[in-house]
Motif scaffolding. Structure first.
Motif, PDB file in Angstrom:
ATOM      1  N   HIS A  30       0.253 -44.945  17.967  1.00  0.00           N
ATOM      2  CA  HIS A  30      -0.293 -44.295  19.164  1.00  0.00           C
ATOM      3  C   HIS A  30       0.427 -42.957  19.356  1.00  0.00           C
ATOM      4  CE1 HIS A  30       3.070 -46.789  20.664  1.00  0.00           C
ATOM      5  NE2 HIS A  30       3.247 -45.833  21.549  1.00  0.00           N
ATOM      6  N   TYR A  31      -0.366 -41.927  19.645  1.00  0.00           N
ATOM      7  CA  TYR A  31       0.130 -40.556  19.754  1.00  0.00           C
ATOM      8  C   TYR A  31      -0.221 -40.029  21.145  1.00  0.00           C
ATOM      9  CZ  TYR A  31       0.143 -41.046  14.651  1.00  0.00           C
ATOM     10  OH  TYR A  31       0.354 -41.481  13.364  1.00  0.00           O
ATOM     11  N   LEU A  42      -2.330 -33.845  12.308  1.00  0.00           N
ATOM     12  CA  LEU A  42      -1.660 -33.608  13.577  1.00  0.00           C
ATOM     13  C   LEU A  42      -0.292 -33.001  13.351  1.00  0.00           C
ATOM     14  CD1 LEU A  42      -2.118 -37.091  15.336  1.00  0.00           C
ATOM     15  CD2 LEU A  42      -3.662 -35.147  15.468  1.00  0.00           C
ATOM     16  N   ARG A  96       2.191 -34.830  23.480  1.00  0.00           N
ATOM     17  CA  ARG A  96       3.153 -34.562  22.402  1.00  0.00           C
ATOM     18  C   ARG A  96       2.468 -34.011  21.145  1.00  0.00           C
ATOM     19  NH1 ARG A  96       6.953 -33.454  24.936  1.00  0.00           N
ATOM     20  NH2 ARG A  96       8.169 -33.438  23.014  1.00  0.00           N
ATOM     21  N   ILE A  97       1.146 -33.891  21.172  1.00  0.00           N
ATOM     22  CA  ILE A  97       0.423 -33.304  20.045  1.00  0.00           C
ATOM     23  C   ILE A  97       0.450 -31.787  20.201  1.00  0.00           C
ATOM     24  CG2 ILE A  97      -1.800 -33.093  18.865  1.00  0.00           C
ATOM     25  CD1 ILE A  97      -2.473 -35.909  19.784  1.00  0.00           C
ATOM     26  N   PRO A 135       7.612 -36.051  18.878  1.00  0.00           N
ATOM     27  CA  PRO A 135       8.100 -37.123  19.751  1.00  0.00           C
ATOM     28  C   PRO A 135       9.232 -36.617  20.631  1.00  0.00           C
ATOM     29  CG  PRO A 135       7.999 -37.827  17.443  1.00  0.00           C
ATOM     30  CD  PRO A 135       7.830 -36.340  17.462  1.00  0.00           C
ATOM     31  N   TYR A 150       2.934 -33.389  15.462  1.00  0.00           N
ATOM     32  CA  TYR A 150       3.340 -34.261  16.569  1.00  0.00           C
ATOM     33  C   TYR A 150       4.836 -34.135  16.813  1.00  0.00           C
ATOM     34  CZ  TYR A 150       3.296 -38.401  19.571  1.00  0.00           C
ATOM     35  OH  TYR A 150       3.396 -39.256  20.645  1.00  0.00           O
ATOM     36  N   TYR A 184      -3.448 -41.538  25.197  1.00  0.00           N
ATOM     37  CA  TYR A 184      -2.926 -41.753  23.849  1.00  0.00           C
ATOM     38  C   TYR A 184      -4.079 -41.800  22.851  1.00  0.00           C
ATOM     39  CZ  TYR A 184       1.303 -43.293  26.282  1.00  0.00           C
ATOM     40  OH  TYR A 184       2.409 -43.364  27.091  1.00  0.00           O
TER      41      TYR A 184
END
Length: 336
Positions: A211-212, A171, A216-217, A175, A173, A198
């Motif tokens: 948790h993603y 990923l 935001r990915i 934040p 990512y 998520y």
């Protein structure tokens, strides 16, 4: 106006592109976007021509769609295609009678399983679809909470397939407020909370789950690595929390809340947590207890009730909420 599935898909792609405030689509970009979707959905390697997409745009500008594009957007000499009002979106395309009957049959079958937790999500989804099975001249009679503009919701299907096929992912990512980073993860579960999705996954080399948020990915890809199965039972994993943040190092505690009776009428019919129980009451307030792990979602929920809910215990949670309230008060004190 009936449309076949390929035309419908192109219209959906164009609609999404026209609403995008963060990318400037030229006609060539629109053709590329349509061709990527066509390749994925119909395995069409030949794709569509620029003339086809131009005709699609012309058709969408006529009844019954009547879209309005911003005529003044340009990048150099190239025209940029975007809605004049980016809040506009095309109405849902109507199903044909055969598809409508199949959906109705599925709804009828699932009605026989009312109360089965495993199937409640499917029944709810089909209820949403069923509510749109009216004629084109009917107005909406049912509304569901949703966020059609949620960024990256299109990743859901691919992430689900990665979980089912046990694929390791890389990923990128980003934040909120921090630089993007890359993470290799074993994907295990998809969880919705507060109208956001998520991915629950374990980063390679770590023992705990993270948790993603899908929005935001930035991107992800499958990588050739052995997949590590999770020992977590996700049917129970979120039982001790409100939301998606599960503090692994802490045990659930009894959170005691003092609720105004006016607000308790709401909380009684929509419990904060499955463990909620009444432990005391007087003429103006009701005391309730919930057994949960303390996380940021719990604090946000308590603050959302304003003065109607007071934390009695534990003391560390009471102090944390009090500090948040004090900080909020400082934002408004002595300011014009």
């Amino acid at each position: 106006m009936p449309v076949d599935k390929q035309v419908q898909l192109r219209y959906e792609v164009l609609n999404k592109c026209f609403r995008d405030l963060y990318r400037e689509y030229t006609i060539d970009d629109l053709v590329d976007a349509c061709n990527k979707a066509m390749l994925k959905a119909f395995d069409m390697e030949d794709g569509v021509s620029k003339r086809t997409v131009q005709n699609d745009i012309a058709n969408l500008q006529m009844p019954p769609y009547n879209i309005r594009l911003d005529e003044n957007l340009k990048n150099g000499r190239k025209r940029i295609y975007r809605y004049y009002d980016t809040n506009f979106t095309l109405p849902q395309f109507r199903m044909n009678d055969s598809d409508r009957n199949k959906i109705q049959a599925a709804v009828n079958v699932l009605e026989n399983y009312a109360g089965e937790p495993l199937l409640d999500w499917a029944r709810t989804l089909l209820m949403q679809i069923e509510s749109g099975l009216f004629g084109s001249d009917s107005s909406s009679v049912v509304s569901f909470q949703s966020n059609p503009d949620l960024k990256n919701i299109s990743l859901f299907g691919d992430l689900l397939q990665a979980i089912l096929n046990k694929k390791v992912l890389k990923l990128t990512y980003a934040p909120f407020g921090k630089d993007a980073y890359e993470a290799r993860v074993y994907p295990y579960h998809l969880k919705q909370f507060n109208d956001r999705w998520y991915l629950i996954a374990q980063a390679v080399g770590y023992d705990t789950l993270g948790h993603y948020a899908l929005d935001r990915i930035e991107r992800f890809e499958e990588i050739d690595m052995p997949y590590v199965e999770s020992e977590v039972d996700f049917s129970e994993y979120f039982d001790d929390v409100i939301g998606v943040t599960v503090p692994e190092r802490y045990e659930p505690v009894d959170v005691i809340l003092r609720v105004s009776n006016n607000r308790f009428n709401y909380i009684k019919t929509k419990p904060l947590h499955l463990s909620q129980r009444v432990i005391g009451e007087d003429s103006n307030h009701t005391r309730i207890s919930i057994n949960v792990k303390i996380n940021k979602e719990l604090i946000a929920l308590i603050l959302s009730f304003g003065p109607d809910v007071e934390v009695i215990a534990p003391e560390n949670l009471r102090k944390e909420v009090a500090q948040r309230i004090s900080a909020m008060n400082n934002n408004y004190e002595n300011k014009q």
